[in-house]
Design an enzyme around this catalytic site. Structure first.
Site, PDB file in Angstrom:
ATOM      1  N   ASP A 148       0.855  -1.200   0.000  1.00 58.69           N
ATOM      2  CA  ASP A 148       0.000   0.000   0.000  1.00 58.69           C
ATOM      3  C   ASP A 148       0.888   1.246   0.000  1.00 58.69           C
ATOM      4  O   ASP A 148       1.859   1.303   0.761  1.00 58.69           O
ATOM      5  CB  ASP A 148      -0.851   0.089   1.290  1.00 58.69           C
ATOM      6  CG  ASP A 148      -1.867  -1.015   1.412  1.00 58.69           C
ATOM      7  OD1 ASP A 148      -2.075  -1.723   0.410  1.00 58.69           O
ATOM      8  OD2 ASP A 148      -2.434  -1.174   2.516  1.00 58.69           O
ATOM      9  N   GLU A 150       0.100   4.029   1.213  1.00 58.80           N
ATOM     10  CA  GLU A 150      -0.110   4.687   2.509  1.00 58.80           C
ATOM     11  C   GLU A 150       0.843   4.239   3.609  1.00 58.80           C
ATOM     12  O   GLU A 150       1.220   5.028   4.456  1.00 58.80           O
ATOM     13  CB  GLU A 150      -1.519   4.360   2.987  1.00 58.80           C
ATOM     14  CG  GLU A 150      -2.603   4.970   2.174  1.00 58.80           C
ATOM     15  CD  GLU A 150      -3.776   5.294   3.057  1.00 58.80           C
ATOM     16  OE1 GLU A 150      -4.230   4.378   3.751  1.00 58.80           O
ATOM     17  OE2 GLU A 150      -4.199   6.457   3.065  1.00 58.80           O
ATOM     18  N   GLY A 355     -23.800   6.051  21.175  1.00 61.95           N
ATOM     19  CA  GLY A 355     -24.041   6.567  19.831  1.00 61.95           C
ATOM     20  C   GLY A 355     -24.017   8.081  19.829  1.00 61.95           C
ATOM     21  O   GLY A 355     -24.003   8.714  20.891  1.00 61.95           O
ATOM     22  N   CYS A 382     -24.048   4.863  28.022  1.00 62.00           N
ATOM     23  CA  CYS A 382     -23.731   6.201  27.512  1.00 62.00           C
ATOM     24  C   CYS A 382     -24.970   6.845  26.882  1.00 62.00           C
ATOM     25  O   CYS A 382     -25.862   7.265  27.613  1.00 62.00           O
ATOM     26  CB  CYS A 382     -22.548   6.138  26.567  1.00 62.00           C
ATOM     27  SG  CYS A 382     -21.638   7.691  26.519  1.00 62.00           S
ATOM     28  N   ARG A 462     -19.894  13.826  25.533  1.00 63.81           N
ATOM     29  CA  ARG A 462     -19.832  15.277  25.589  1.00 63.81           C
ATOM     30  C   ARG A 462     -20.994  15.843  26.429  1.00 63.81           C
ATOM     31  O   ARG A 462     -20.946  16.935  26.939  1.00 63.81           O
ATOM     32  CB  ARG A 462     -19.924  15.849  24.165  1.00 63.81           C
ATOM     33  CG  ARG A 462     -19.217  17.166  23.974  1.00 63.81           C
ATOM     34  CD  ARG A 462     -19.314  17.696  22.550  1.00 63.81           C
ATOM     35  NE  ARG A 462     -18.571  16.952  21.552  1.00 63.81           N
ATOM     36  CZ  ARG A 462     -17.241  17.017  21.382  1.00 63.81           C
ATOM     37  NH1 ARG A 462     -16.519  17.778  22.153  1.00 63.81           N
ATOM     38  NH2 ARG A 462     -16.649  16.321  20.441  1.00 63.81           N
ATOM     39  N   HIS A 507     -18.444   3.549  29.681  1.00 62.85           N
ATOM     40  CA  HIS A 507     -18.456   2.383  28.783  1.00 62.85           C
ATOM     41  C   HIS A 507     -17.849   1.163  29.476  1.00 62.85           C
ATOM     42  O   HIS A 507     -16.641   0.936  29.368  1.00 62.85           O
ATOM     43  CB  HIS A 507     -17.675   2.697  27.507  1.00 62.85           C
ATOM     44  CG  HIS A 507     -18.370   3.681  26.630  1.00 62.85           C
ATOM     45  ND1 HIS A 507     -19.231   3.294  25.629  1.00 62.85           N
ATOM     46  CD2 HIS A 507     -18.353   5.032  26.622  1.00 62.85           C
ATOM     47  CE1 HIS A 507     -19.708   4.380  25.029  1.00 62.85           C
ATOM     48  NE2 HIS A 507     -19.191   5.452  25.611  1.00 62.85           N
ATOM     49  N   GLU A 509     -18.006  -1.845  28.689  1.00 60.42           N
ATOM     50  CA  GLU A 509     -17.555  -2.885  27.756  1.00 60.42           C
ATOM     51  C   GLU A 509     -16.044  -2.901  27.544  1.00 60.42           C
ATOM     52  O   GLU A 509     -15.465  -3.937  27.241  1.00 60.42           O
ATOM     53  CB  GLU A 509     -18.280  -2.750  26.410  1.00 60.42           C
ATOM     54  CG  GLU A 509     -17.955  -1.520  25.562  1.00 60.42           C
ATOM     55  CD  GLU A 509     -18.820  -0.291  25.862  1.00 60.42           C
ATOM     56  OE1 GLU A 509     -19.349  -0.196  26.985  1.00 60.42           O
ATOM     57  OE2 GLU A 509     -18.946   0.582  24.977  1.00 60.42           O
TER      58      GLU A 509
HETATM   59  N1  GLN Z   1     -23.703  11.396  22.141  1.00 60.78           N
HETATM   60  C1  GLN Z   1     -23.661  11.286  23.561  1.00 60.78           C
HETATM   61  C2  GLN Z   1     -22.660  12.286  24.173  1.00 60.78           C
HETATM   62  O1  GLN Z   1     -21.810  12.784  23.508  1.00 60.78           O
HETATM   63  C3  GLN Z   1     -23.341   9.874  23.980  1.00 60.78           C
HETATM   64  C4  GLN Z   1     -21.963   9.445  23.592  1.00 60.78           C
HETATM   65  C5  GLN Z   1     -21.794   7.945  23.606  1.00 60.78           C
HETATM   66  O2  GLN Z   1     -22.775   7.214  23.636  1.00 60.78           O
HETATM   67  N2  GLN Z   1     -20.558   7.485  23.545  1.00 60.78           N
HETATM   68  O3  GLN Z   1     -22.733  12.543  25.334  1.00 60.78           O
END
Ligand code: GLN
Length: 530
Positions: A148, A150, A355, A382, A462, A507, A509
């Site tokens: 590659d 890159e 998300g 989250c 955030r 998190h 996980e």
């Molecule tokens: N979008 C949400 C925040 O920024 C949750 C972030 C997430 O689930 N990792 O707080």
């Protein structure tokens, strides 16, 4: 004196280089060596934090708040060591450092070039990892495929390391594909030969070759590869397709890859202790129950977008001899006229993971309401926690609640931008990231699961729960069972009049391990099995 193992890949991407690197790391650790791992990614993003999960898969977060490639998750799960910011280096990071130095005047007079300035910076990252970790052996995986455009600078840098170091300080492993050709019904070694020749064109001599193939190669094939690639026949290792990835280290161990590496390093070949790993493989191959868990998210078309969540679910399943079948639910589809009792017909537990952005969140809220009302075990992570609060505020407290993330002018932003985020303009690397402490309130589900009153978990967000609404939700029965006291942030919420309803801002996980399931996931699966 640190020793260095480099793992490169040839022929195609997606060969499982990360698993190969992790497996070798696990075997060397099992022989008593301190291991550190790192990955070089050739793309120009500083980190994957700003990439679309559907393209790149999940963003793994280290304890020190580095947003990294998902392979780092494999590394941590296999070697059970916490990695850090020296573990994931991108072209973006390297070029930025070099350009910043140039502007600062550090190269006074010199023309700044790929060689030596970029390559030196790459070499520094390898040596820095060795020094700062104090590891006996550093394993570095080079992302992408040899050839590659890159990744050329990375290949040149590791060539220089091979040249600069003593022969017994480095070990180069090249992983390739051996395809099976239907019709002639045979395995073909030519792509491997060509790929090793490419590597040699760049000046790198490999010490071992890992062949990805559908069934074990025979002696003749290994002899052929050995001769054409100038690698001893015993250093040609099969990596046969397996159903259970935890078998891979054991397969490599049988072929003595760990002994071969240690011999070249002139290091003592201590006895390997793999008892716990063999036990794990045995558990995974003999699960006697199955259970369906619904994962509701907007990135479900790429399962890798939720890799660590899936792994954590599986690990919790192992504690109860249960195989977890994930029912992938596209949250956006729940927003239409669907019968939730049909979608969740066989579901024993619902998880809403992290998300970003508004899309699909109304579907997630519907799923959370369904779990709450129908007493189905629920775990929110989250964004999943933020939406659980919004759902409760809307349905139980009768306010038109939402998150500032979805509506900048919201009147009832029960999830709001964190105070220290308000002045931030840059999107990359500016979330609340990595380890933060959380106090657990006694006599709650959280305290029953963690059996501790003080925990540390990894974060990536955030927005936060808006404390102005705490009393309102508390009066209606929500329990705030985990709090970060320094910043007064809500970390865990739960509902007591429910078999299992808990959600966290962090998190969990990322800290789950195959032989050490995470308490929240373990509790979730235990109650889903009931
Ligand atoms: N979008 C949400 C925040 O920024 C949750 C972030 C997430 O689930 N990792 O707080």
């Amino acid at each position: 004196m640190t020793k260095y193992v480099f793992v490169t890949g040839g022929v195609v991407s997606g060969l499982g280089k990360g698993i190969t690197a992790s497996s070798i790391a696990l075997l060397l650790k099992s022989r008593g060596y301190k291991i550190f791992m790192q990955k070089f990614d050739p793309y120009f993003n500083i980190d994957p934090g700003t990439m679309n999960p559907i393209q790149h898969g999940e963003v793994f977060v280290t304890y020190d708040g580095c947003e990294t490639d998902l392979d780092l998750g494999h590394y941590e799960r296999f070697i059970d060591e916490e990695l850090n910011y020296t573990s994931n280096i991108t072209s973006g990071k390297i070029y930025k450092t070099v350009i910043d130095k140039e502007r600062h005047g550090d190269y006074l007079g010199a023309t700044v070039q790929m060689v030596p300035h970029i390559t030196n910076e790459i070499k520094n990252k390898v040596y820095e990892a060795g020094k700062s970790s104090g590891a006996d052996i550093v394993i570095t995986e080079i992302g992408g495929t040899v050839g590659d455009i890159e990744s050329l600078a990375f290949i040149e840098a590791i060539r220089q390391i091979q040249y600069e170091k003593n022969d017994d300080d480095t070990f180069f492993i090249h992983t390739t594909l051996v395809p099976f050709i239907y019709g002639s019904d045979e395995l073909k070694t030519k792509p491997t030969q060509n790929s090793v020749r490419d590597l040699r064109n760049y000046g790198i001599k490999c010490d071992g070759i890992v062949l990805r193939l559908p069934y074990a190669s025979d002696k003749e094939m290994k002899r052929k590869i050995s001769l054409f690639c100038s690698v001893p026949v015993e250093n040609v290792i099969d990596s046969v397709d397996v159903k259970n990835i935890y078998e891979i280290p054991l397969n490599y161990h049988e072929q003595k890859i760990d002994e071969i590496i240690l011999k070249k390093f002139n290091l003592p070949i201590n006895k390997a202790d793999l008892t716990y790993w063999k036990k794990l493989v045995n558990t995974v191959n003999n699960l006697d129950k199955e259970i369906e868990i619904s994962l509701v998210g907007k990135y479900v078309e790429l399962h890798d977008a939720y890799l660590s969540v899936c792994e954590a679910l599986k690990h919790a399943g192992y504690c109860y001899n249960a195989k977890i079948n994930i029912n992938w639910v596209d949250s956006e589809k729940l927003e239409g006229n669907v019968k939730l009792s049909e979608v969740f017909k066989n579901t024993k537990g619902i998880i809403v993971p992290g998300g970003f952005g508004n899309r699909g969140t109304e579907g997630m809220i519907k799923a959370i309401k369904y779990a709450r009302e129908n007493k189905i075990p629920f775990l929110g992570i989250c964004l999943g926690m933020q939406l659980a609060c919004i759902e409760f505020a809307r349905d139980i407290c009768n306010i038109n609640a939402t998150s500032r993330e979805f509506d900048a002018n919201a009147s009832f932003a029960i999830i709001d931008l964190m105070a220290d985020q308000k002045s931030i303009a840059n999107m990359g690397g500016t979330l609340r990231l990595g380890n933060y402490q959380c106090n657990i309130v006694s006599n709650t589900l959280a305290s029953k699961l963690y059996k501790k009153d003080d925990i540390i978990e990894r974060h990536r967000h955030r927005y936060e729960f808006n404390n102005e609404y705490k009393e309102l939700l508390e009066n209606k029965g929500m329990v705030f069972s985990g709090i970060n006291e320094q910043a007064n942030l809500v970390e865990i919420i739960e509902l007591p009049n429910h078999p299992f309803f808990i959600a966290c801002q962090f998190h969990p996980e990322f800290k789950s391990r195959p032989t050490k399931a995470h308490p929240l996931f373990k509790g979730f699966i235990e109650s889903s099995l009931k």
